[in-house]
Design an enzyme around this catalytic site. Structure first.
Site, PDB file in Angstrom:
ATOM      1  N   ASP A 104       0.688  -0.975   0.044  1.00 26.55           N
ATOM      2  CA  ASP A 104       0.211  -0.004  -0.143  1.00 26.55           C
ATOM      3  C   ASP A 104       0.940   1.248  -0.596  1.00 26.55           C
ATOM      4  O   ASP A 104       1.856   1.269  -0.469  1.00 26.55           O
ATOM      5  CB  ASP A 104      -1.105   0.043   1.373  1.00 26.55           C
ATOM      6  N   ASP A 240      -8.918  -7.529  -3.629  1.00 27.16           N
ATOM      7  CA  ASP A 240      -8.114  -6.120  -3.057  1.00 27.16           C
ATOM      8  C   ASP A 240      -9.061  -5.277  -3.750  1.00 27.16           C
ATOM      9  O   ASP A 240      -9.546  -4.922  -4.773  1.00 27.16           O
ATOM     10  CB  ASP A 240      -7.156  -6.460  -3.457  1.00 27.16           C
ATOM     11  N   GLY A 266      -8.666 -10.746   0.476  1.00 27.74           N
ATOM     12  CA  GLY A 266      -8.613  -8.744   0.409  1.00 27.74           C
ATOM     13  C   GLY A 266      -7.416  -8.109  -0.070  1.00 27.74           C
ATOM     14  O   GLY A 266      -5.587  -8.683   0.157  1.00 27.74           O
ATOM     15  N   HIS A 267      -7.245  -6.288   0.720  1.00 25.44           N
ATOM     16  CA  HIS A 267      -6.011  -5.853   0.400  1.00 25.44           C
ATOM     17  C   HIS A 267      -5.249  -5.766   2.213  1.00 25.44           C
ATOM     18  O   HIS A 267      -4.163  -5.955   1.496  1.00 25.44           O
ATOM     19  CB  HIS A 267      -6.638  -4.289   0.744  1.00 25.44           C
ATOM     20  N   LYS A 268      -5.398  -6.302   3.206  1.00 32.15           N
ATOM     21  CA  LYS A 268      -5.162  -6.241   4.239  1.00 32.15           C
ATOM     22  C   LYS A 268      -5.009  -7.828   4.090  1.00 32.15           C
ATOM     23  O   LYS A 268      -4.990  -8.558   5.369  1.00 32.15           O
ATOM     24  CB  LYS A 268      -5.955  -5.894   5.416  1.00 32.15           C
TER      25      LYS A 268
END
Length: 290
Positions: A104, A240, A266-268
Site C-alpha cells: 500500500d 482487493d 483482500g487488501h489486508k
C-alpha cells in the site's frame, strides 16, 4: 518464540517507533506498512522471519502508529518527505543491505527509498503494493479527477474514508463474507484511535493529496526494475478493493522472473492469510538471500 523488540529512534527531529526481531548479523528485511496501518500489521511476521534466520525491522512512518505525528501546518506530509525520513532511519540503523516488503502506501515510500539507495536493496516483496497504473482501476476515477483538478466540487465527490468506518473498510472491503471472522477488530480500532487525534485527519488528507505524485514516479520504479532485475515476489489478494488485481501481472513486464501469487484474500491479506504469505516469503527468501 523469537522476541520482538519495541524501540524508538530519533530521526530528523522526529521519534520513529519501530519493531525488530532477529539477529542483526542475519540477512535483513525492511517492512513497509500501508494506510492506515503501522508496524502492528507485522506483529506475527516479525517473529516468523526471525525464527527462519532473518533480521526484520518495521518502522512506523511519521504520522502513523506510535511515531511522532507533527501537525500538517508544521510538517510536509508528502511521500517524498516520508521516504527521506525512512532513508535517514535506515542510515541510523546501519542497514547496509536489505530486502523490502512493500504494501500500500509503504510500497511507494519504500520504492522511493530504493531509488535513493539502489545498492542496498537485495530483493523486493510486493503485497498489494502499487507501481503500475493498472492498479488504480475505475474505483479511482473520482480520486484521479480530484488529483488532476483539486477544486472544492471535485473534493465533495470524494467518498468519505477518513473516519472510523472508512478505516474498518480498509480491512474488510471486498472480502467474501465467510472470511469476515478472520479479521480482528483490534486492527482498525487501533488504527482509528491513532488517526483520530487533534489535527491528524488534515495530515492524512494532505498525504492522500500527494499520492498523485506517486503516479509520476511509476515510470521511475519500472525503470529501476528493468535495470536491477532484483529477485521479486508479488502477492496479491484477488478481492482487493483498492488496488486492482490486474496490476500483479504487470510486474513481469519489467521483472520477467518475478514470482506472482494471487490469493483468495483482500487488501489486508496478512490478517487473513498470514500462514500462506509467510510460507511464500520464507521459501522465496531462502532461495534468493542464502
Amino acid at each position: 518464540m523469537e522476541k520482538v523488540l519495541y524501540k524508538t529512534l530519533e530521526t530528523d527531529g522526529l521519534n520513529i517507533f519501530y519493531r525488530e526481531a532477529g539477529d542483526p548479523a542475519h540477512p535483513a528485511l525492511l517492512l513497509m506498512h500501508g494506510f492506515p496501518s503501522s508496524s502492528h500489521m507485522f506483529r506475527r511476521l516479525l517473529p516468523a522471519l526471525a525464527r527462519e534466520g532473518y533480521y526484520a525491522v518495521a518502522p512506523d512512518f511519521p504520522g502513523f502508529g506510535y511515531s511522532s505525528y507533527p501537525q500538517a501546518d508544521s510538517f510536509s506530509y508528502t511521500f517524498e518527505n516520508i521516504a527521506r525520513i525512512v532513508a535517514a532511519f535506515v542510515e541510523k540503523m546501519q542497514l547496509q543491505k536489505f530486502a523490502l516488503y512493500l504494501h500500500d502506501y509503504g510500497s511507494t515510500i519504500g520504492m522511493r527509498v530504493a531509488l535513493m539507495h539502489p545498492e542496498k536493496i537485495t530483493a523486493l516483496i510486493f503485497q498489494d503494493g502499487n507501481s503500475y497504473e493498472e492498479g488504480l482501476g475505475k474505483e479511482w476515477d473520482t480520486t484521479k479527477a480530484y488529483w488532476d483538478n483539486p477544486t472544492q466540487e471535485n473534493r465533495d465527490r470524494l467518498p468519505e474514508w477518513l473516519n472510523a468506518e472508512g478505516t474498518r473498510q480498509q480491512y474488510l472491503a471486498g472480502i467474501p463474507d465467510e472470511q469476515l471472522p478472520l479479521f480482528s477488530p483490534d486492527t482498525w480500532t487501533l488504527d482509528w484511535a491513532l488517526m483520530n487525534r487533534p489535527g491528524h485527519i488534515d495530515a492524512h488528507f494532505a498525504l492522500f493529496e500527494d499520492y498523485r505524485t506517486n503516479r509520476e514516479y511509476f515510470p521511475r520504479f519500472q525503470a529501476f526494475f528493468r535495470q536491477t532485475q532484483l529477485p521479486a515476489l508479488v502477492i496479491w489478494g484477488r478481492h482487493d478493493a483498492y488496488f486492482n488485481v490486474a496490476e500483479a501481472a504487470c510486474y513481469q513486464r519489467d521483472l520477467p522472473d518475478a514470482e506472482i501469487h494471487i490469493l483468495d484474500a483482500g487488501h489486508k491479506a496478512l490478517e487473513s492469510h498470514f500462514e500462506e504469505i509467510s510460507a511464500l516469503m520464507i521459501n522465496f527468501l531462502h532461495r534468493v538471500l542464502h
